[in-house]
Design a protein around this motif. Structure first.
Motif, PDB file in Angstrom:
ATOM      1  N   ARG A   1     -19.531  -4.138  10.760  1.00  0.00           N
ATOM      2  CA  ARG A   1     -20.639  -3.194  10.596  1.00  0.00           C
ATOM      3  C   ARG A   1     -20.430  -2.067  11.580  1.00  0.00           C
ATOM      4  O   ARG A   1     -20.167  -2.302  12.765  1.00  0.00           O
TER       5      ARG A   1
ATOM      6  N   ARG B   1     -21.292   2.420  12.555  1.00  0.00           N
ATOM      7  CA  ARG B   1     -22.062   3.635  12.329  1.00  0.00           C
ATOM      8  C   ARG B   1     -21.220   4.814  12.788  1.00  0.00           C
ATOM      9  O   ARG B   1     -20.423   4.696  13.717  1.00  0.00           O
TER      10      ARG B   1
ATOM     11  N   ASP C   1     -24.796   4.466   8.285  1.00  0.00           N
ATOM     12  CA  ASP C   1     -24.522   3.033   8.403  1.00  0.00           C
ATOM     13  C   ASP C   1     -23.518   2.625   7.337  1.00  0.00           C
ATOM     14  O   ASP C   1     -23.618   3.046   6.177  1.00  0.00           O
TER      15      ASP C   1
ATOM     16  N   TRP D   1     -20.407  -0.666   6.100  1.00  0.00           N
ATOM     17  CA  TRP D   1     -19.913  -2.041   6.251  1.00  0.00           C
ATOM     18  C   TRP D   1     -18.586  -2.212   5.504  1.00  0.00           C
ATOM     19  O   TRP D   1     -18.297  -1.503   4.545  1.00  0.00           O
TER      20      TRP D   1
END
Length: 477
Positions: free
Chosen positions: A47, A49, A62, A64
């Motif tokens: 994960r 940002r 954001d 993933w």
């Protein structure tokens, strides 16, 4: 989708639903509990940002990438661009990719990616910047590469985004011979493959055609074998839904209903899918299509009279709240996870058949596999053999004509002599994969005597294959 469906998506526990299906199927296997836990768990969850310039300021994005299983390398899975995307969803989709690849015998592990944006809110330049930055982040952590992890298009992304990824990866890996194999779903000009765009929808149509061809199963549903005359409702008019509807129509079915986020339309006499597509392009909506009844909510469209329902939009569309209202006898899951475990139990107990997503929408990853092979071999399918086949066939035809004295028409000669193009080879490979895989699943279901659904049978087959891979790697005795 309707607003209540969107809320359901956000509140759902998609990965937990996938695990429920897995745990149920695992009871019909005989593997060590530790091995089953390894197969079920996500191996790597990344994960991150990153900032991007938007207007006079900055926005933090954001994102993933999840690699569910490395029992086969590389891992494989699309990248979803959606403001509804979250870590749970990406984990669930990555897990489904693992099982999907095993079911159709494609030698990949499962992966998935997600970027939490609504693409409609960004300019083309901003989307390019986001995609390229996402790719750089994956490169930094070794989460992309032709032998590591190979992304592909998914909801909200397509050939354009894949071309940006390919270019970014190649630029940051100068001299890497197989750089174009780091992503699939690319445009043809960037070493993509013919037939990839429509592959998932074509696969869905073939899966349905194969299901309804089994007379024994159709008799139990009170239906005649074959697609001819079958009434179909399709949810979603995106890439998968459109091509599913198109090929089902070509195979003899009648599309009577179409559902989209703005509502649904229905005509028991059938709908012209291309005409609806053009109507939506012109008006911004499928509603008020001439000759069709319109519904303000997509969910109402799902509940109309039909033989086959194809949910080809998002997950969690068929739940305990609406499954009893579904009149179809067959549900073919074009989307990933459209039916919750509780809804499936109700539908199956009522005698209906669900063609599970892990198999039904595997056409995309199957043809992505072909594209990956093309990129590694650096030659298009059919390029080296097509002319040789045509010359051989021509010699054969000439010999037969000289011996028999019978002359073929120009059209007959052309059809016999013709060598296979890349598209024809791709479609042939896809069709063979979908047909073989369906009967493999069905045989597991029929021969067990205990397995309750096709989905459970598909999971059992996938678990067994993945377990063998781990054992061959020496990870498990």
């Amino acid at each position: 989708m309707a607003n209540n469906n969107i809320a359901a998506n956000q509140d759902s526990h998609f990965f937990a639903d996938v695990c429920k299906f897995f745990d149920h199927a695992a009871r019909f296997t005989h593997h060590d509990a530790g091995l089953l836990d390894q197969i079920k768990s996500c191996n790597s969850v990344y994960r991150f940002r990153f900032p991007m310039r938007k207007g006079d300021g900055f926005e933090v994005i954001d994102a993933w990438r999840v690699e569910h299983s490395q029992h086969q390398s590389p891992t494989k899975g699309g990248i979803r661009y959606s403001e509804m995307v979250n870590e749970d969803e990406v984990m669930a989709l990555a897990a489904l990719m693992t099982y999907k690849c095993a079911i159709v015998n494609v030698p990949f592990g499962g992966a998935k990616g997600g970027i939490k944006i609504n693409p409609k809110n960004y300019t083309t330049l901003e989307l390019e910047n986001i995609t390229r930055r996402y790719t750089v982040e994956l490169i930094k952590k070794n989460f992309i590469g032709p032998s590591v992890d190979v992304p592909a298009p998914d909801y909200g992304s397509g050939e354009r985004e894949m071309s940006w990824i390919a270019d970014t990866y190649a630029a940051m890996n100068p001299g890497q011979l197989d750089a174009m194999g780091a992503v699939t779903g690319k445009p043809l000009a960037l070493h993509g493959i013919h037939g990839r765009k429509e592959a998932t929808g074509r696969g869905v149509a073939i899966a349905i055609r194969e299901c309804v061809s089994v007379a024994e199963d159709m008799q139990k549903l009170g239906l005649k074998p074959g697609l001819s005359g079958k009434r179909v409702i399709v949810q979603g008019l995106g890439n998968v839904g459109y091509h599913s509807a198109k090929f089902l129509t070509e195979f003899g079915a009648t599309v009577v209903g179409l559902c989209e986020f703005e509502g649904a339309i229905y005509n028991d006499n059938g709908l012209d899918v291309d005409a609806v597509f053009q109507h939506r392009k012109a008006t911004g909506s499928i509603l008020n299509f001439p000759g069709a009844k319109s519904f303000a909510h997509s969910g109402e469209g799902l509940e109309q009279e039909c033989d086959i329902l194809v949910p080809a939009a998002l997950e969690n569309q068929l739940t305990i709240h609406n499954i009893r209202n579904i009149k179809a006898k067959i549900i073919a899951e074009g989307a990933n996870g459209p039916t919750t475990p509780e809804a499936e139990a109700i539908f199956s107990q009522g005698g209906g058949i669900i063609i599970p997503d892990m198999y039904c929408n595997a056409g995309g990853v199957t043809v992505s596999y072909f594209e990956w092979l093309k990129n590694l071999s650096h030659v298009a399918f059919g390029r080296m053999s097509r002319r040789f086949e045509e010359n051989s066939n021509l010699n054969l035809v000439n010999t037969v004509e000289s011996i028999t004295g019978i002359s073929l028409s120009p059209d007959q000669r052309a059809s016999i002599i013709k060598g296979a193009s890349e598209l024809e080879l791709v479609n042939s490979g896809l069709e063979d994969t979908m047909i073989r895989s369906y009967h493999e699943i069905r045989n597991t279901f029929k021969n067990s005597g205990e397995i309750d659904t096709l989905r459970t049978a598909a999971f059992v087959g996938a678990i067994n294959k993945i377990a063998v891979s781990y054992q061959n790697l020496g990870v498990w005795p």
